[in-house]
Design an enzyme around this catalytic site. Structure first.
Site, short mmCIF file in Angstrom:
data_model
loop_
_atom_site.label_atom_id
_atom_site.label_comp_id
_atom_site.label_asym_id
_atom_site.label_seq_id
_atom_site.Cartn_x
_atom_site.Cartn_y
_atom_site.Cartn_z
N CYS A 128 66.39 70.83 40.84
CA CYS A 128 65.12 71.52 40.63
C CYS A 128 64.33 71.55 41.94
CB CYS A 128 64.35 70.92 39.46
SG CYS A 128 63.01 72.01 38.89
N HIS A 176 67.57 72.14 35.07
CA HIS A 176 67.57 70.70 34.78
C HIS A 176 68.84 70.34 34.02
CE1 HIS A 176 63.54 69.56 36.11
NE2 HIS A 176 63.19 70.78 35.75
N GLU A 192 69.85 67.45 33.32
CA GLU A 192 69.53 66.30 32.47
C GLU A 192 68.79 66.72 31.20
OE1 GLU A 192 65.73 66.87 34.76
OE2 GLU A 192 67.86 67.21 35.13
#
Length: 193
Positions: A78, A170, A172
């Site tokens: 990011c 992202h 995650e």
């Protein structure tokens, strides 16, 4: 051991948890010696480009990361991806200059920020599903673009230049699919000779 660079910019714990979930040993750190001795460097980040660069400079980590950029796999996520490039219009600030390119505002008829799920477009067989984005700026580069997303304009989502990989979305926050992508990046990325 994977060094996750802790320079006071958000979302670092989520990235650490995701990498732990993939069974890698990690160190969330700003200690130069720990970063030097790591097998990989991961630079996460959420927030404003200028503030993030100032935090890296204040800690001296900017010089360390530039010094080590070719020594081991380096993954920016990011804002961490954007920091790897030459310059950002967000705060009219120079970045780390690891990969040639500029960070510019998203100009589209769609709502900005680019927020939520969007499909990756890539020739790589792994990179063909939805991932989670939240950003208002994106990278324009002549480095190899591994994946993009259509948001009224093509948004650079993964780049790889040698051992350096930038991921705009992202992983995650992108479920099991995001973890697969993160694992592939940690294993050497998406370009193979």
């Amino acid at each position: 051991m994977i060094a996750i660079v802790d320079y006071g910019v958000g979302n670092i714990k989520n990235v650490e948890r995701a990498i732990h979930h993939l069974s890698y040993e990690t160190a969330l750190t700003n200690d130069p010696e720990v970063i030097r001795s790591s097998s990989h460097i991961v630079l996460p980040g959420v927030g404003h480009f200028k503030d993030a660069m100032q935090a890296l400079k204040n800690s001296g980590l900017d010089k360390l990361l530039i010094e080590l950029q070719n020594d081991k796999p380096f993954i920016g996520i990011c804002l961490g991806m954007q920091l790897m490039f030459n310059h950002s219009a967000e705060g009219d600030t120079d970045g780390l200059g690891m990969i040639n390119g500029e960070v510019v505002p998203i100009k589209t008829d769609y709502p900005v920020p680019h927020l939520g799920w969007n499909n990756l477009e890539s020739k790589h067989p792994l990179l063909n599903q939805d991932v989670y984005f939240i950003h208002s700026f994106y990278v324009q580069t002549d480095a190899p673009i591994i994946a993009a997303a259509d948001y009224g304009i093509p948004i650079t989502t993964i780049v790889q230049s040698g051992n350096k990989i930038g991921i705009q979305f992202h992983p995650e926050k992108s479920g099991d699919y995001g973890l697969e992508i993160l694992n592939q990046a940690l294993k050497g990325g998406f370009i193979h000779d």
